[in-house]
Scaffold this active site. Structure first.
Site, short mmCIF file in Angstrom:
data_model
loop_
_atom_site.label_atom_id
_atom_site.label_comp_id
_atom_site.label_asym_id
_atom_site.label_seq_id
_atom_site.Cartn_x
_atom_site.Cartn_y
_atom_site.Cartn_z
N THR A 66 0.82 -1.22 0.00
CA THR A 66 0.00 0.00 0.00
C THR A 66 0.86 1.28 0.00
N GLY A 67 2.17 1.12 0.09
CA GLY A 67 3.06 2.29 0.09
C GLY A 67 3.36 2.76 -1.33
N LEU A 89 9.39 -4.37 1.09
CA LEU A 89 9.35 -2.90 0.97
C LEU A 89 8.74 -2.24 2.20
N ALA A 90 8.10 -2.99 3.06
CA ALA A 90 7.44 -2.37 4.22
C ALA A 90 8.48 -1.85 5.19
N ALA A 91 8.18 -0.70 5.79
CA ALA A 91 9.10 -0.12 6.77
C ALA A 91 8.44 1.07 7.45
N GLN A 92 8.98 1.44 8.59
CA GLN A 92 8.75 2.78 9.14
C GLN A 92 9.73 3.62 8.35
N SER A 93 9.25 4.29 7.31
CA SER A 93 10.16 4.85 6.29
C SER A 93 10.47 6.33 6.47
N THR A 132 18.89 1.54 1.63
CA THR A 132 18.71 2.97 1.40
C THR A 132 20.01 3.77 1.44
N GLU A 160 20.28 6.38 2.98
CA GLU A 160 20.41 6.91 4.35
C GLU A 160 21.51 6.17 5.11
N TYR A 195 16.66 5.41 11.86
CA TYR A 195 16.20 4.76 10.63
C TYR A 195 17.40 4.19 9.87
N LYS A 244 18.31 0.23 9.10
CA LYS A 244 18.43 -0.26 7.72
C LYS A 244 19.80 -0.89 7.46
N HIS A 301 13.57 8.48 -4.01
CA HIS A 301 12.75 8.45 -5.22
C HIS A 301 11.32 8.83 -4.85
P1 NAP Z 1 6.08 4.14 2.25
O1 NAP Z 1 5.30 4.81 1.19
O2 NAP Z 1 6.19 4.78 3.60
O3 NAP Z 1 5.47 2.66 2.43
C1 NAP Z 1 5.81 1.86 3.52
C2 NAP Z 1 4.87 0.68 3.58
O4 NAP Z 1 5.22 -0.13 4.72
C3 NAP Z 1 3.39 1.03 3.77
O5 NAP Z 1 2.61 0.18 2.96
C4 NAP Z 1 3.15 0.72 5.24
O6 NAP Z 1 1.82 0.38 5.54
C5 NAP Z 1 4.03 -0.51 5.40
N1 NAP Z 1 4.34 -0.81 6.82
C6 NAP Z 1 4.84 0.04 7.76
N2 NAP Z 1 4.98 -0.61 8.92
C7 NAP Z 1 4.57 -1.89 8.72
C8 NAP Z 1 4.48 -3.04 9.54
N3 NAP Z 1 4.82 -3.01 10.84
N4 NAP Z 1 4.03 -4.20 9.00
C9 NAP Z 1 3.65 -4.25 7.70
N5 NAP Z 1 3.70 -3.18 6.87
C10 NAP Z 1 4.15 -2.02 7.38
O7 NAP Z 1 7.58 3.86 1.77
P2 NAP Z 1 8.19 3.84 0.29
O8 NAP Z 1 8.66 5.20 -0.05
O9 NAP Z 1 7.28 3.13 -0.61
O10 NAP Z 1 9.52 2.98 0.52
C11 NAP Z 1 9.51 1.57 0.35
C12 NAP Z 1 10.72 0.97 1.05
O11 NAP Z 1 11.92 1.50 0.48
C13 NAP Z 1 10.82 1.27 2.54
O12 NAP Z 1 11.41 0.15 3.15
C14 NAP Z 1 11.76 2.45 2.62
O13 NAP Z 1 12.40 2.48 3.88
C15 NAP Z 1 12.71 2.12 1.49
N6 NAP Z 1 13.35 3.23 0.79
C16 NAP Z 1 12.60 4.26 0.30
C17 NAP Z 1 13.22 5.26 -0.42
C18 NAP Z 1 12.43 6.40 -1.03
O14 NAP Z 1 13.04 7.42 -1.38
N7 NAP Z 1 11.12 6.27 -1.20
C19 NAP Z 1 14.61 5.20 -0.64
C20 NAP Z 1 15.33 4.12 -0.15
C21 NAP Z 1 14.68 3.12 0.56
P3 NAP Z 1 0.71 1.51 5.89
O15 NAP Z 1 0.17 1.93 4.54
O16 NAP Z 1 -0.26 0.77 6.73
O17 NAP Z 1 1.43 2.61 6.59
O1 F7E Z 2 13.90 14.72 3.72
C1 F7E Z 2 15.04 18.13 4.53
C2 F7E Z 2 15.38 17.03 5.51
O2 F7E Z 2 12.00 13.47 4.66
C3 F7E Z 2 14.83 15.13 2.73
C4 F7E Z 2 12.86 8.40 2.80
O3 F7E Z 2 12.18 7.88 1.69
O4 F7E Z 2 14.73 9.03 1.45
C5 F7E Z 2 13.77 9.53 2.35
O5 F7E Z 2 14.40 10.10 3.49
C6 F7E Z 2 15.64 16.31 3.23
C7 F7E Z 2 16.24 16.14 4.63
O6 F7E Z 2 13.54 12.37 2.97
C8 F7E Z 2 11.88 19.53 5.56
O7 F7E Z 2 16.06 17.57 6.65
C9 F7E Z 2 13.82 20.28 5.03
O8 F7E Z 2 17.57 16.62 4.60
O9 F7E Z 2 11.98 14.08 2.21
P1 F7E Z 2 12.75 13.67 3.40
P2 F7E Z 2 14.83 11.63 3.57
O10 F7E Z 2 15.04 11.95 4.99
O11 F7E Z 2 15.96 11.88 2.64
C10 F7E Z 2 15.59 8.01 1.98
C11 F7E Z 2 16.52 7.58 0.89
C12 F7E Z 2 14.84 6.91 2.63
O12 F7E Z 2 15.29 5.78 2.66
C13 F7E Z 2 13.67 7.28 3.46
O13 F7E Z 2 12.80 6.17 3.66
O14 F7E Z 2 14.76 17.43 3.32
N1 F7E Z 2 13.87 18.93 4.90
N2 F7E Z 2 12.61 20.66 5.43
C14 F7E Z 2 12.67 18.44 5.23
N3 F7E Z 2 12.21 17.17 5.24
C15 F7E Z 2 10.91 16.99 5.59
N4 F7E Z 2 10.41 15.74 5.57
N5 F7E Z 2 10.10 18.03 5.95
C16 F7E Z 2 10.52 19.33 5.96
O15 F7E Z 2 9.78 20.25 6.28
#
Ligand code: NAP
Ligand code: F7E
Length: 337
Positions: A10-11, A80-84, A125, A127, A149, A153, A179
């Site tokens: 669902t994410g 893919l699930a995570a506290q993201s 990630t 991160e 986080y 990871k 992304h």
């Molecule tokens: P997202 O939109 O936050 O989706 C996270 C998903 O995980 C949601 O479906 C959420 O369910 C589910 N989830 C959270 N806690 C769970 C639990 N305890 N049990 C089962 N499901 C749970 O994240 P995303 O952007 O799609 O990212 C996908 C993955 O890639 C994550 O692991 C994230 O850390 C990693 N990642 C993301 C990025 C990025 O830039 N997007 C980059 C690098 C890595 P609910 O809908 O119920 O909340």
């Molecule tokens: O922050 C700055 C903040 O929360 C990006 C996740 O998908 O990518 C994501 O993590 C930057 C940071 O993403 C605000 O301080 C400024 O420097 O959009 P973000 P993130 O932390 O990079 C990685 C790769 C993952 O793996 C994670 O799951 O933006 N920033 N002002 C702010 N960020 C937020 N959220 N809100 C602000 O108001």
């Protein structure tokens, strides 16, 4: 017909990956955790809700994971699930360690025991690079996470490598740089900006409050990145790959590109906490800094080197940063029509 199971379906990424897998002819199963109101908005938007078989699934529950793996009998498992949300991980460090770290070994150990030939993808990630030890960052760059986080990871990443090496499992990690997409969660900075700008362009007057404007990220388009996940599991040998664009951009420049896509002409003034942006055309204040959004420890610069994925997987990010900002800003603007 191959069967895939996607946690976090669902994410943002889960929805795009499910769509891709359906297009590739898979039977797609996905995990959803129990919440008071079932939420399939992203699957609905992509028009695939009825094509995905949903299972009650929670990463914190060992026996639930076991039963789902036993019953679904999947060929490919995408975790893919995570506290993201990085920002929330300081408030939820133990929960984040469990869901983003420990849960990975729950899955791997269950697969090892009852489905050892299933291919496994772990969502690692950028991160994990945190306080970067090298520019650009690649698969061999030393890790230095800067948030609970990122630390959680790192465990998920290394345990995936460890199960691959210990038990000869087909387990791969994608080290994905940021992304985004119109389906991005509203708390992440790109979507927060495009939603706020769309509301301003539609007549609103609430400036967007942001934190660190100088942080730099390597941002790509989520639909491009899920293709890379799938390609990793189609290789003969499992491995780890960076997916990135190789271009880095400040939060300020992303804001400017999104504003321009909505016809704004931004004037930036002040520094640090006094920084603001005004739209010369409307005269509106569109951004002010609120230190409440600063993080206890910041990741200042991320820029990935995707050459291994480009060479070995034939993968490439297609959408550039301007294209991404424009796509997201227009989508949020159109949704307010
Ligand atoms: P997202 O939109 O936050 O989706 C996270 C998903 O995980 C949601 O479906 C959420 O369910 C589910 N989830 C959270 N806690 C769970 C639990 N305890 N049990 C089962 N499901 C749970 O994240 P995303 O952007 O799609 O990212 C996908 C993955 O890639 C994550 O692991 C994230 O850390 C990693 N990642 C993301 C990025 C990025 O830039 N997007 C980059 C690098 C890595 P609910 O809908 O119920 O909340
Ligand atoms: O922050 C700055 C903040 O929360 C990006 C996740 O998908 O990518 C994501 O993590 C930057 C940071 O993403 C605000 O301080 C400024 O420097 O959009 P973000 P993130 O932390 O990079 C990685 C790769 C993952 O793996 C994670 O799951 O933006 N920033 N002002 C702010 N960020 C937020 N959220 N809100 C602000 O108001």
């Amino acid at each position: 017909m191959k069967k895939a199971f996607v946690t976090g379906v669902t994410g943002q990424d889960g929805a795009y990956l499910a769509k891709l897998l359906l297009e590739e002819g898979y039977e797609v199963h996905g995990g959803v955790r129990r919440i008071s109101q079932p939420e399939t908005t992203r699957l609905d938007i992509l028009g695939i809700t009825d094509d995905v078989t949903l299972h009650e699934f929670d990463l914190t529950e060992q026996n639930n994971i076991y039963r789902v793996i036993r019953d679904v009998e999947m060929d490919e498992f995408y975790n893919l699930a995570a506290q993201s949300f990085v920002g929330a991980s300081w408030e939820l460090p133990i929960y984040t360690a469990d869901v983003d770290g420990m849960a990975v070994v729950r899955i791997l150990d269950t697969l090892r025991t009852i489905r050892p030939d299933c291919r496994f993808y772990q969502a690692s990630t950028s991160e994990m690079f945190g306080l970067v030890q090298e520019v650009p960052q690649s698969e061999t760059t030393r890790l230095y996470p800067r948030s609970p986080y990122g630390v959680a990871k790192v465990y998920g990443h290394y345990i995936t490598m460890n199960y691959r090496e210990s038990f000869d499992m087909h387990a791969s990690s994608g080290i994905l740089f940021n992304h985004e997409s119109p389906l991005r969660g509203k708390e992440f900075v790109t979507r927060k900006i495009t939603l706020g700008l769309a509301a301003l362009a539609r007549g609103g007057d609430k400036p967007i409050e942001l934190g660190n404007m100088d942080a730099k990220r390597d941002w790509g388009y989520a639909a491009d990145y899920v293709k890379g996940m799938w390609l990793m599991l189609q290789q003969d040998k499992a491995d780890d790959y960076v997916l990135a664009t190789g271009v880095t951009t400040t939060i300020r420049d992303f804001f400017t590109f999104a504003g321009e896509a909505l016809g704004m002409d931004l004037e930036w003034s002040g520094e640090a906490e006094a920084e603001t942006a005004t739209d010369r055309k409307s005269g509106k204040l569109v951004m002010k800094v609120n230190p409440k959004f600063y993080r206890p420890a910041e990741v200042e610069l991320l820029i990935g080197d995707p050459s291994k994925a480009e060479k070995s997987l034939g993968w490439k990010a297609d959408v550039d940063i301007r294209g991404l900002a424009t796509m997201m800003a227009k989508s949020d603007y159109d949704a307010l029509a």
